[in-house]
Design a protein around this motif. Structure first.
Motif, short mmCIF file in Angstrom:
data_model
loop_
_atom_site.label_atom_id
_atom_site.label_comp_id
_atom_site.label_asym_id
_atom_site.label_seq_id
_atom_site.Cartn_x
_atom_site.Cartn_y
_atom_site.Cartn_z
N ARG A 28 0.86 -1.19 0.00
CA ARG A 28 0.00 0.00 0.00
C ARG A 28 0.89 1.23 0.00
NH1 ARG A 28 -4.68 2.31 -1.44
NH2 ARG A 28 -5.12 4.08 -0.12
N GLU A 29 0.80 2.03 -1.06
CA GLU A 29 1.35 3.40 -1.07
C GLU A 29 0.31 4.25 -1.76
OE1 GLU A 29 3.01 4.62 -4.15
OE2 GLU A 29 3.62 2.81 -5.13
N ALA A 30 0.61 4.94 -2.86
CA ALA A 30 -0.44 5.66 -3.57
C ALA A 30 -1.37 4.66 -4.25
CB ALA A 30 0.17 6.60 -4.60
N SER A 31 -0.86 3.47 -4.54
CA SER A 31 -1.66 2.42 -5.15
C SER A 31 -1.69 1.20 -4.24
CB SER A 31 -1.06 2.03 -6.51
OG SER A 31 0.24 1.52 -6.33
N GLU A 32 -2.59 0.28 -4.53
CA GLU A 32 -2.65 -1.00 -3.83
C GLU A 32 -2.18 -2.08 -4.79
OE1 GLU A 32 -6.11 -1.11 -0.57
OE2 GLU A 32 -6.81 -1.15 -2.64
N SER A 33 -1.35 -2.99 -4.29
CA SER A 33 -0.88 -4.10 -5.12
C SER A 33 -1.04 -5.40 -4.35
CB SER A 33 0.60 -3.93 -5.48
OG SER A 33 0.81 -2.75 -6.21
N PHE A 34 -1.63 -6.40 -5.02
CA PHE A 34 -1.68 -7.76 -4.50
C PHE A 34 -0.77 -8.59 -5.38
CE2 PHE A 34 -5.67 -5.76 -3.38
CZ PHE A 34 -5.81 -6.10 -2.04
N VAL A 35 0.20 -9.24 -4.77
CA VAL A 35 1.24 -9.93 -5.55
C VAL A 35 1.41 -11.35 -5.03
CG1 VAL A 35 3.70 -9.90 -6.14
CG2 VAL A 35 2.49 -7.74 -5.87
N PHE A 36 1.51 -12.30 -5.95
CA PHE A 36 2.02 -13.62 -5.59
C PHE A 36 3.36 -13.74 -6.30
CE2 PHE A 36 2.99 -18.04 -5.66
CZ PHE A 36 2.54 -18.50 -4.44
N ALA A 37 4.42 -13.93 -5.53
CA ALA A 37 5.77 -13.92 -6.11
C ALA A 37 6.46 -15.27 -5.95
CB ALA A 37 6.61 -12.82 -5.46
N PHE A 38 7.20 -15.63 -6.96
CA PHE A 38 8.08 -16.78 -6.95
C PHE A 38 9.50 -16.23 -7.06
CE2 PHE A 38 10.64 -20.01 -9.04
CZ PHE A 38 10.36 -21.13 -8.28
N ARG A 39 10.36 -16.52 -6.07
CA ARG A 39 11.67 -15.90 -6.01
C ARG A 39 12.77 -16.94 -5.94
NH1 ARG A 39 8.25 -13.64 -2.02
NH2 ARG A 39 7.63 -11.50 -2.46
N LEU A 40 13.83 -16.68 -6.67
CA LEU A 40 15.06 -17.46 -6.57
C LEU A 40 16.07 -16.57 -5.86
CD1 LEU A 40 16.81 -19.93 -7.26
CD2 LEU A 40 17.37 -18.80 -9.43
N GLY A 41 16.65 -17.07 -4.76
CA GLY A 41 17.51 -16.23 -3.95
C GLY A 41 18.89 -16.81 -3.72
N TYR A 42 19.81 -15.90 -3.36
CA TYR A 42 21.18 -16.27 -3.00
C TYR A 42 21.49 -15.70 -1.62
CZ TYR A 42 26.23 -16.70 -2.96
OH TYR A 42 27.51 -17.02 -2.59
N PHE A 43 21.97 -16.53 -0.72
CA PHE A 43 22.30 -16.14 0.65
C PHE A 43 23.82 -15.92 0.75
CE2 PHE A 43 23.54 -17.13 5.01
CZ PHE A 43 22.57 -16.50 5.75
N TRP A 44 24.22 -14.66 1.06
CA TRP A 44 25.65 -14.37 1.17
C TRP A 44 26.10 -14.15 2.61
CZ3 TRP A 44 22.87 -10.49 -1.81
CH2 TRP A 44 22.48 -9.39 -1.06
N GLY A 45 25.18 -14.24 3.55
CA GLY A 45 25.53 -14.00 4.96
C GLY A 45 26.24 -15.18 5.58
N SER A 46 26.65 -15.01 6.84
CA SER A 46 27.30 -16.12 7.55
C SER A 46 26.23 -17.02 8.15
CB SER A 46 28.21 -15.56 8.66
OG SER A 46 27.47 -14.74 9.52
N LYS A 47 26.53 -18.32 8.19
CA LYS A 47 25.56 -19.31 8.69
C LYS A 47 25.88 -19.69 10.12
CE LYS A 47 26.55 -22.07 5.27
NZ LYS A 47 27.40 -21.23 4.44
#
Length: 198
Positions: free
Chosen positions: A179-198
């Motif tokens: 929600r900002e000036a518009s409303e958005s409903f999103v279903f997202a499929f994401r491919l990610g890379y983790f660079w932090g320490s485990k």
């Protein structure tokens, strides 16, 4: 103004900055989006619902740290960039006297949010429910007279499921409401890379 090239270049810089160590992963996102907004009191909707590619930098909890069963509540930051083109069926009489449709409007957003996130770790992956609040820089352009850059308050609610399929790469998916000036409903499929320490 920002471009996708600038966002990609910023990822390694952000990951090495001690102030932003909480941003430990990045994702490329393919979305199904339903978004409506108004420009000059005229209703617009997103032109393409599938294939809206965007990028995010976020905090993800690695399962090696939290184990197979765990639950926690944390505050974490996230950085998001997206690009949406809106269209309308509204018509007008142009200078030639012909009936014409108003031009499409392109909206690029760069948003930084603080998120309160409840994460539940299970043997099949993690489930995260979060609410975010922050600000965004929004560039709006229609190829004619409209060309503006504004700042706005942004809010979101997000439910995500994610699972690591290697030590560093993960899949993340789920619905989100912006929600900002518009409303958005999103279903997202994401491919990610983790660079932090485990």
């Amino acid at each position: 103004m920002f471009s996708w090239f600038h966002i990609i270049i910023l990822i390694p810089l952000i990951s090495s900055c001690s102030l932003l160590k909480l941003l430990n992963s990045g994702t490329g996102n393919i979305k199904y989006t339903v978004s409506e907004t108004k420009f000059n009191d005229i209703k617009y909707e997103n032109k393409s619902r599938i294939g809206n590619v965007s990028f995010s930098i976020r905090n993800v909890q690695h399962p090696k740290t939290y184990g197979k069963w765990n639950m926690n509540l944390k505050i974490s930051p996230s950085l998001h960039a997206d690009d949406t083109t809106y269209q309308t069926a509204h018509t007008y009489i142009n200078t030639s006297g012909a009936l014409a449709t108003l031009p499409d409007i392109n909206v690029k957003r760069l948003m930084m949010l603080a998120n309160l996130k409840l994460t539940t770790h299970t043997p099949i992956g993690a489930f995260a429910l979060s609410g975010g609040f922050g600000g965004g820089v929004i560039k709006t352009k229609d190829g004619q007279a409209l060309d503006s850059v504004t700042t706005r308050e942004v809010r979101r609610i997000d439910l995500a499921y994610y699972t690591f399929f290697t030590d560093r790469f993960f899949l993340l998916m789920g619905p989100r409401y912006y929600r900002e000036a518009s409303e958005s409903f999103v279903f997202a499929f994401r491919l990610g890379y983790f660079w932090g320490s485990k």
